[in-house]
Motif scaffolding. Structure first.
Motif, PDB file in Angstrom:
ATOM      1  N   THR A  74       0.849  -1.197   0.000  1.00 50.55           N
ATOM      2  CA  THR A  74       0.000   0.000   0.000  1.00 50.55           C
ATOM      3  C   THR A  74       0.885   1.247   0.000  1.00 50.55           C
ATOM      4  N   GLU A  75       2.165   1.013  -0.279  1.00 47.63           N
ATOM      5  CA  GLU A  75       3.132   2.118  -0.341  1.00 47.63           C
ATOM      6  C   GLU A  75       3.909   2.062  -1.652  1.00 47.63           C
ATOM      7  N   GLY A  76       3.168   1.709  -2.694  1.00 44.00           N
ATOM      8  CA  GLY A  76       3.704   1.782  -4.044  1.00 44.00           C
ATOM      9  C   GLY A  76       4.845   0.823  -4.334  1.00 44.00           C
ATOM     10  N   SER A  77       5.475   1.059  -5.476  1.00 40.25           N
ATOM     11  CA  SER A  77       6.651   0.268  -5.845  1.00 40.25           C
ATOM     12  C   SER A  77       7.828   0.593  -4.943  1.00 40.25           C
ATOM     13  N   SER A  78       7.800   1.773  -4.351  1.00 34.09           N
ATOM     14  CA  SER A  78       8.944   2.168  -3.517  1.00 34.09           C
ATOM     15  C   SER A  78       9.199   1.122  -2.436  1.00 34.09           C
ATOM     16  N   LEU A  79       8.130   0.682  -1.799  1.00 34.80           N
ATOM     17  CA  LEU A  79       8.289  -0.336  -0.759  1.00 34.80           C
ATOM     18  C   LEU A  79       8.786  -1.656  -1.369  1.00 34.80           C
ATOM     19  N   SER A  80       8.213  -2.026  -2.504  1.00 29.75           N
ATOM     20  CA  SER A  80       8.605  -3.300  -3.129  1.00 29.75           C
ATOM     21  C   SER A  80      10.066  -3.276  -3.572  1.00 29.75           C
ATOM     22  N   ILE A  81      10.547  -2.109  -3.986  1.00 32.15           N
ATOM     23  CA  ILE A  81      11.954  -2.018  -4.422  1.00 32.15           C
ATOM     24  C   ILE A  81      12.881  -2.279  -3.232  1.00 32.15           C
ATOM     25  N   ARG A  82      12.542  -1.707  -2.083  1.00 25.68           N
ATOM     26  CA  ARG A  82      13.383  -1.945  -0.893  1.00 25.68           C
ATOM     27  C   ARG A  82      13.371  -3.429  -0.543  1.00 25.68           C
ATOM     28  N   ALA A 107      18.003   4.152 -12.797  1.00 23.02           N
ATOM     29  CA  ALA A 107      17.220   3.664 -11.653  1.00 23.02           C
ATOM     30  C   ALA A 107      16.556   4.842 -10.930  1.00 23.02           C
ATOM     31  N   HIS A 108      15.390   4.547 -10.411  1.00 17.69           N
ATOM     32  CA  HIS A 108      14.589   5.561  -9.712  1.00 17.69           C
ATOM     33  C   HIS A 108      15.247   5.935  -8.381  1.00 17.69           C
ATOM     34  N   HIS A 109      14.961   7.127  -7.930  1.00 17.31           N
ATOM     35  CA  HIS A 109      15.417   7.647  -6.632  1.00 17.31           C
ATOM     36  C   HIS A 109      15.305   6.608  -5.504  1.00 17.31           C
ATOM     37  N   ILE A 158      17.101  -3.838 -13.615  1.00 15.62           N
ATOM     38  CA  ILE A 158      16.740  -3.087 -14.831  1.00 15.62           C
ATOM     39  C   ILE A 158      15.424  -2.358 -14.609  1.00 15.62           C
ATOM     40  N   THR A 159      15.340  -1.139 -15.095  1.00 19.43           N
ATOM     41  CA  THR A 159      14.078  -0.388 -15.055  1.00 19.43           C
ATOM     42  C   THR A 159      13.410  -0.494 -16.420  1.00 19.43           C
ATOM     43  N   SER A 160      12.289  -1.176 -16.444  1.00 18.98           N
ATOM     44  CA  SER A 160      11.569  -1.348 -17.711  1.00 18.98           C
ATOM     45  C   SER A 160      10.097  -1.603 -17.423  1.00 18.98           C
ATOM     46  N   ASP A 162      10.716   2.361 -18.936  1.00 11.37           N
ATOM     47  CA  ASP A 162      11.189   3.569 -18.270  1.00 11.37           C
ATOM     48  C   ASP A 162      10.154   4.676 -18.434  1.00 11.37           C
ATOM     49  N   TYR A 163      10.468   5.832 -17.880  1.00 15.08           N
ATOM     50  CA  TYR A 163       9.484   6.909 -17.849  1.00 15.08           C
ATOM     51  C   TYR A 163       9.099   7.387 -19.253  1.00 15.08           C
ATOM     52  N   LEU A 164       9.996   7.158 -20.229  1.00 16.94           N
ATOM     53  CA  LEU A 164       9.700   7.624 -21.586  1.00 16.94           C
ATOM     54  C   LEU A 164       9.012   6.555 -22.427  1.00 16.94           C
ATOM     55  N   VAL A 186      13.519  -6.564 -11.746  1.00 15.85           N
ATOM     56  CA  VAL A 186      13.005  -5.546 -12.665  1.00 15.85           C
ATOM     57  C   VAL A 186      12.128  -4.543 -11.926  1.00 15.85           C
ATOM     58  N   ASP A 187      12.423  -3.267 -12.139  1.00 20.66           N
ATOM     59  CA  ASP A 187      11.528  -2.206 -11.699  1.00 20.66           C
ATOM     60  C   ASP A 187      10.495  -2.044 -12.817  1.00 20.66           C
ATOM     61  N   ASN A 188       9.365  -2.689 -12.613  1.00 19.25           N
ATOM     62  CA  ASN A 188       8.270  -2.659 -13.596  1.00 19.25           C
ATOM     63  C   ASN A 188       7.155  -1.744 -13.093  1.00 19.25           C
ATOM     64  N   ALA A 189       7.568  -0.679 -12.390  1.00 16.08           N
ATOM     65  CA  ALA A 189       6.569   0.238 -11.819  1.00 16.08           C
ATOM     66  C   ALA A 189       5.577   0.699 -12.879  1.00 16.08           C
ATOM     67  N   HIS A 190       6.063   0.893 -14.109  1.00 21.53           N
ATOM     68  CA  HIS A 190       5.188   1.435 -15.161  1.00 21.53           C
ATOM     69  C   HIS A 190       4.528   0.351 -16.009  1.00 21.53           C
ATOM     70  N   GLY A 191       4.670  -0.920 -15.618  1.00 24.89           N
ATOM     71  CA  GLY A 191       4.247  -1.954 -16.579  1.00 24.89           C
ATOM     72  C   GLY A 191       3.304  -3.023 -16.069  1.00 24.89           C
ATOM     73  N   ASP A 213       5.484  -3.796  -9.338  1.00 25.99           N
ATOM     74  CA  ASP A 213       4.567  -3.070 -10.231  1.00 25.99           C
ATOM     75  C   ASP A 213       3.873  -2.011  -9.389  1.00 25.99           C
ATOM     76  N   SER A 214       3.795  -0.797  -9.913  1.00 24.41           N
ATOM     77  CA  SER A 214       2.898   0.187  -9.291  1.00 24.41           C
ATOM     78  C   SER A 214       1.538  -0.028  -9.937  1.00 24.41           C
ATOM     79  N   ALA A 215       0.679  -0.811  -9.280  1.00 19.64           N
ATOM     80  CA  ALA A 215      -0.654  -1.041  -9.859  1.00 19.64           C
ATOM     81  C   ALA A 215      -1.325   0.302 -10.117  1.00 19.64           C
ATOM     82  N   HIS A 216      -1.066   1.254  -9.218  1.00 16.11           N
ATOM     83  CA  HIS A 216      -1.760   2.543  -9.333  1.00 16.11           C
ATOM     84  C   HIS A 216      -1.343   3.350 -10.550  1.00 16.11           C
ATOM     85  N   LYS A 217      -0.184   3.033 -11.143  1.00 19.37           N
ATOM     86  CA  LYS A 217       0.255   3.854 -12.278  1.00 19.37           C
ATOM     87  C   LYS A 217      -0.504   3.513 -13.561  1.00 19.37           C
ATOM     88  N   THR A 218      -0.761   2.232 -13.791  1.00 18.23           N
ATOM     89  CA  THR A 218      -1.350   1.865 -15.099  1.00 18.23           C
ATOM     90  C   THR A 218      -2.614   1.021 -14.993  1.00 18.23           C
TER      91      THR A 218
HETATM   92  C1  PLP Z   1      10.543   3.857 -12.638  1.00 14.33           C
HETATM   93  C2  PLP Z   1       9.915   4.053 -11.303  1.00 14.33           C
HETATM   94  N1  PLP Z   1      10.196   3.191 -10.304  1.00 14.33           N
HETATM   95  C3  PLP Z   1       9.657   3.316  -9.091  1.00 14.33           C
HETATM   96  C4  PLP Z   1       8.795   4.340  -8.796  1.00 14.33           C
HETATM   97  C5  PLP Z   1       8.204   4.432  -7.427  1.00 14.33           C
HETATM   98  O1  PLP Z   1       6.880   3.995  -7.513  1.00 14.33           O
HETATM   99  P1  PLP Z   1       5.757   4.375  -6.426  1.00 14.33           P
HETATM  100  O2  PLP Z   1       5.433   5.808  -6.648  1.00 14.33           O
HETATM  101  O3  PLP Z   1       4.634   3.451  -6.770  1.00 14.33           O
HETATM  102  O4  PLP Z   1       6.314   4.111  -5.090  1.00 14.33           O
HETATM  103  C6  PLP Z   1       8.472   5.271  -9.800  1.00 14.33           C
HETATM  104  C7  PLP Z   1       7.571   6.396  -9.502  1.00 14.33           C
HETATM  105  O5  PLP Z   1       7.353   7.278 -10.266  1.00 14.33           O
HETATM  106  C8  PLP Z   1       9.046   5.126 -11.073  1.00 14.33           C
HETATM  107  O6  PLP Z   1       8.787   5.995 -12.068  1.00 14.33           O
END
Ligand code: PLP
Length: 446
Positions: A74-82, A107-109, A158-160, A162-164, A186-191, A213-218
């Protein structure tokens, strides 16, 4: 597909019991959704010790995504990445490898802060042709070459997409990683939606060991809703330790509103979503052709993103985004070079058509011939952790030359660092900061 979390909460809300438990609104308030906002009461299960309704719902999600285990965030991909990085570290330790990750430079912040928290060593994978900070194309051959030339990292990251909207060749990249006995994260936040395309392009299907995956993004899910997916061929410890990994970094008060949203999404996705996409994606493809025919330069290969590079028509990304905003059209992201639109079938075809008509009514001007500056590969002075935990001071970008970046807070939108903390700020980096309008940064004190 059943929706056990939604059912439980609705039944509880309808039973109108006196709530002598958290949250403090006690089920009523100005938003009108408070009655559905509960906490981990009896029967509501516990997110990171799931045995009841949450587990049942996550099993539904796991069946949809073909994973060995899917956990909600419930804290986005950020939590899953950690959690992913923690699991990769645990695994590295269990097989006697150093905790070192080879990561695509875009890679994302969150990846940087997680690396600092976990004291991970990071080596960067730069693309062969680096002409854009946000994109980082790593070809399978190049990855193979890099992996042949160094001691084995714990994992490749890998981030895929990506933002573009660039989608990497995850099938081939995972084959290369596995040939070398290395995990692919894989950071599949956008996929998340890639799982429901006619040809499934989700990383778990294509061979990644684990992804977020950030379910909330797509997907039609409330902000904050995300997944951690573990593949059937991932090391056993990943499934065994996943809840611990997430709970290490998560709030102990997960949002049941977000969990209901993830739960409801399971049914939505199982019942006709693939068919919806099968109809929608070709329509978006036709719109992209119309935009290209008009003269826009399009970027990326992701089906549900439209990324326009408008300088050839005389506009910066910011300027084009502003024109659209005057027409009440709000893009996902704009920078000097790009405007990004994120689409889902929740936007009607009529509204999509309106977007394209508006874009094609923009008068052409003289092309802007300014290319974005690229940072050189910055020199690493100390680890990400050392830099982030060091005492630091804020200086103007012009005064930062030759100093070591302390904090990742400066980032070119969308949260991809120009310089990673612990790296030296050189003249090329300063040119980049100026280009993206970054005025101040935190540097390490001597
Ligand atoms: C590529 C990528 N990874 C991770 C995140 C973090 O995702 P979340 O906002 O769901 O925590 C983002 C957020 O914009 C992102 O663009």
């Amino acid at each position: 597909m059943n929706t056990p979390i939604c059912d439980f909460v609705r039944t509880y809300a309808n039973s109108k019991q006196l709530r002598f438990h958290m949250p403090g609104h006690k089920g009523a308030g100005t938003l009108g959704i408070e009655h559905l906002d509960i906490t981990e009461i009896e029967g509501a299960d516990v997110l990171y010790r799931a045995e009841g309704i949450i587990k049942e719902s996550e099993l539904n999600a796991s069946a949809l995504f073909g994973s060995a285990l899917t956990k909600y965030s419930t804290e986005g991909s950020s939590l899953s990445i950690r959690a992913m990085l923690y699991l990769a570290m645990l695994y590295a330790k269990s097989i006697g490898r150093e905790p070192r990750i080879l990561a695509g430079r875009n890679a994302h912040h969150t990846f940087m802060t997680a690396a600092a928290l976990l004291d991970l060593k990071v080596d960067w994978l730069y693309p062969e042709h680096w002409d854009n900070l946000v994109a980082c194309e790593i070809t399978p051959d190049y990855l193979d070459h890099v992996l042949c030339s160094q001691t084995k990292p714990a994992a490749v990251y890998i981030t895929s997409p990506d933002y573009l909207g660039n989608v990497a060749d995850i099938a081939e990249l995972s084959a290369v990683c596995h040939k070398h006995g290395i995990l692919l994260l894989v950071d599949n936040a956008h996929g998340a939606y890639l799982n429901f395309l006619s040809e499934n392009r989700h990383p778990i299907t294509l061979g990644a060991d684990i992804c977020c995956d950030s379910a909330h993004k797509t997907l039609p899910v409330l902000t904050g809703g995300g997944y951690l997916h573990i593949s059937k061929h991932a090391p056993e410890c990943f499934c065994q330790q996943a809840e611990k990994a997430l709970s290490l970094f998560a709030s102990t008060s997960p949002s049941y509103l977000i969990m209901q949203s993830l739960d409801a999404a399971n049914r939505y996705l199982a019942e006709g979503y693939a068919e919806k996409l099968a109809d929608y994606v070709p329509f978006v493809g036709e719109l992209k052709v119309r935009l290209a025919d008009f003269g826009y330069t399009l970027h990326g290969n992701e089906p549900l993103k439209i990324t326009i590079a408008p300088k050839n028509l005389g506009y910066t990304g910011y300027e084009l985004a502003e024109i659209l905003a005057e027409h009440r059209i709000i893009c996902e992201f704009a920078d000097p070079d790009f405007v990004v639109f994120m689409l889902t079938p929740e936007i009607s075809k009529e509204d999509l058509d309106h977007l394209v008509q508006t874009l094609c009514a923009v008068p052409r001007k003289e092309a802007i011939d300014i290319k974005p500056p690229m940072p050189s590969k910055p020199k690493q002075i100390c680890s990400i952790r050392e830099a982030l935990f060091a005492t630091s001071t804020e200086v103007s970008i012009q005064d930062s030359l030759g100093q070591t970046l302390a904090s990742t807070r400066i980032s070119c939108p969308p949260a991809i660092p120009i310089v990673v903390c612990g790296e030296n700020i050189d003249e090329d980096a300063i040119r980049c900061f100026e280009y993206y309008g970054v005025e101040m940064c935190q540097v390490m004190k001597e």
